[in-house]
Design a protein around this motif. Structure first.
Motif, PDB file in Angstrom:
ATOM      1  N   GLU A  13      37.696  71.929  38.740  1.00  0.00           N
ATOM      2  CA  GLU A  13      38.201  70.493  38.658  1.00  0.00           C
ATOM      3  C   GLU A  13      39.616  70.623  38.438  1.00  0.00           C
ATOM      4  O   GLU A  13      40.514  70.010  39.084  1.00  0.00           O
ATOM      5  CB  GLU A  13      37.752  69.943  37.220  1.00  0.00           C
ATOM      6  N   LYS A  14      40.233  71.591  37.880  1.00  0.00           N
ATOM      7  CA  LYS A  14      41.668  71.697  37.611  1.00  0.00           C
ATOM      8  C   LYS A  14      42.334  72.195  38.822  1.00  0.00           C
ATOM      9  O   LYS A  14      43.313  71.682  39.319  1.00  0.00           O
ATOM     10  CB  LYS A  14      41.683  73.055  36.802  1.00  0.00           C
ATOM     11  N   GLU A  15      41.826  73.047  39.555  1.00  0.00           N
ATOM     12  CA  GLU A  15      42.433  73.263  40.862  1.00  0.00           C
ATOM     13  C   GLU A  15      42.318  72.101  42.057  1.00  0.00           C
ATOM     14  O   GLU A  15      42.952  72.048  42.554  1.00  0.00           O
ATOM     15  CB  GLU A  15      41.485  74.404  41.691  1.00  0.00           C
ATOM     16  N   ILE A  16      41.211  71.290  42.002  1.00  0.00           N
ATOM     17  CA  ILE A  16      41.072  70.260  42.672  1.00  0.00           C
ATOM     18  C   ILE A  16      42.153  69.190  42.277  1.00  0.00           C
ATOM     19  O   ILE A  16      42.769  68.612  43.255  1.00  0.00           O
ATOM     20  CB  ILE A  16      39.581  69.671  42.514  1.00  0.00           C
ATOM     21  N   ILE A  17      42.157  68.966  41.178  1.00  0.00           N
ATOM     22  CA  ILE A  17      43.278  67.942  40.523  1.00  0.00           C
ATOM     23  C   ILE A  17      44.753  68.333  41.151  1.00  0.00           C
ATOM     24  O   ILE A  17      45.431  67.715  41.710  1.00  0.00           O
ATOM     25  CB  ILE A  17      43.301  67.774  39.269  1.00  0.00           C
ATOM     26  N   ALA A  18      45.026  69.678  40.983  1.00  0.00           N
ATOM     27  CA  ALA A  18      46.266  70.202  41.476  1.00  0.00           C
ATOM     28  C   ALA A  18      46.440  70.090  42.901  1.00  0.00           C
ATOM     29  O   ALA A  18      47.405  69.666  43.282  1.00  0.00           O
ATOM     30  CB  ALA A  18      46.475  71.814  40.989  1.00  0.00           C
ATOM     31  N   THR A  19      45.509  70.362  43.683  1.00  0.00           N
ATOM     32  CA  THR A  19      45.541  70.320  45.089  1.00  0.00           C
ATOM     33  C   THR A  19      45.851  68.800  45.622  1.00  0.00           C
ATOM     34  O   THR A  19      46.907  68.690  46.506  1.00  0.00           O
ATOM     35  CB  THR A  19      44.132  70.876  45.708  1.00  0.00           C
TER      36      THR A  19
END
Length: 354
Positions: free
Chosen positions: A28-34
């Protein structure tokens, strides 16, 4: 970032959007950052035919407080009841799925509601019988859906929907492999596919492009139908040069994938040049202009791509295109040696007369 106006609307859409089919492979953290990094770079169009249910909640968090900065392409027929992507034509299941998607995305409206993945006549008959088309038309009347679209790989099906005059956008697979009849979704011959793009342009229906890399095959010399791998930049430019294309939606998993896609915005004309495909034996050369402008500049100042575009649209009966051609500042001149002129003009689709 470059933007193109939706023909049936005022929306200015980034030429590079994002596909999210593989985004659920990240946390989730990487999706949000992307997503947030993409928006900072000017990307404002997201396709939500994701492979995983968890993508929706993450994207909802990423766009919270800035919903108005992004256009969401949501699919009526994509179903996530199992946690993974599924396909359905059942109206009740679609209604439940749409409500769930809106809740996860933390929004109460859909910018682009797409009738999802209709590739066969049987699929079209099923959604007509189940009431899916009437349902999405009703949501548009209520203002919940702003624009209606269709995702398909089949030119014949897209023509059926164009005949209905209910869609503003088509999600279609465009790449050099499919356009020259190589690949799993290469439905329709080269001239049939180009005729579809031209009809969309004539009728002012935009195209959002999926599978621009042919599922990555075009980027891999061993898997490509061509003897040489193409770059992401070449594939993106190829799709963007087709008539009616508004945006291309390459799939990304994370910020590293995003960075590689955004390299397009800094690419030189040489890096965008994909004319190498004309030398591939696998390409059945049609002798038709595709408006790519790689033959420019003309030493006489002719806008060759625009001349050919008006010519092709005029052949389809577009009177406005004829008028635009007549008002061009510079047009092909009439010459005495017809044979020489026609041999030169053949690739331009221009017929000279004495």
């Amino acid at each position: 970032m470059e933007y193109r106006k939706l023909p049936h609307g005022d929306e200015q859409i980034s030429v590079i959007g994002l596909g999210t089919s593989s985004m659920g492979e990240s946390n989730e953290k990487e999706i949000i950052a992307t997503i947030q990094e993409a928006m900072q770079a000017g990307v404002n169009y997201l396709d939500l035919a994701s492979g995983h249910a968890k993508t929706f909640a993450a994207i909802g968090k990423a766009i919270q407080g800035q919903r108005e900065k992004v256009y969401l392409q949501i699919h009526f027929g994509a179903n996530y009841v199992t946690g993974e992507y599924g396909w359905t034509t059942d109206l009740k299941t679609i209604q439940e799925s749409i409500q769930w998607q809106l809740k996860m995305l933390q929004t109460d409206y859909i910018d682009f509601g797409f009738i999802h993945c209709i590739d066969e006549m049987r699929d079209l008959e099923m959604i007509q019988q189940s009431g899916v088309i009437d349902y999405i038309l009703g949501l548009k009347q209520q203002g919940i859906v702003k624009h209606i679209g269709l995702s398909s790989h089949t030119p014949e099906i897209v023509h059926k929907f164009l005949d209905m005059q209910i869609i503003d956008m088509v999600m279609f697979s465009i790449n050099p492999a499919y356009d020259y009849h190589h690949g799993e979704y290469a439905f329709g011959k080269s001239d049939e596919r180009m005729a579809l793009y031209q009809r969309c342009e004539k009728e002012e229906v935009g195209i959002s492009v999926m599978k621009a890399f042919s599922a990555g095959q075009l980027l891999d010399q061993e898997k490509s139908p061509f003897p040489q791998a193409l770059t992401r930049i070449q594939c993106l430019q190829y799709a963007l040069d087709k008539p009616a294309v508004v945006t291309v939606l390459p799939g990304v998993r994370n910020r590293q994938d995003l960075k590689e896609i955004l390299d397009y915005t800094k690419a030189t004309n040489q890096e965008k040049d994909y004319t190498i495909i004309s030398t591939f034996e696998a390409v059945e050369h049609q002798g038709k202009c595709v408006y790519c402008k790689h033959c420019h500049p003309c030493p006489k100042g002719l806008d060759i791509a625009l001349i050919n575009k008006y010519y092709d649209l005029a052949l389809l009966g577009d009177e406005l295109a004829k008028d635009h051609y007549l008002h061009l500042e510079k047009k092909p001149v009439i010459v005495c040696n017809v044979d020489i002129a026609n041999s030169v003009a053949h690739s331009m689709s221009i017929k000279c007369k004495e």
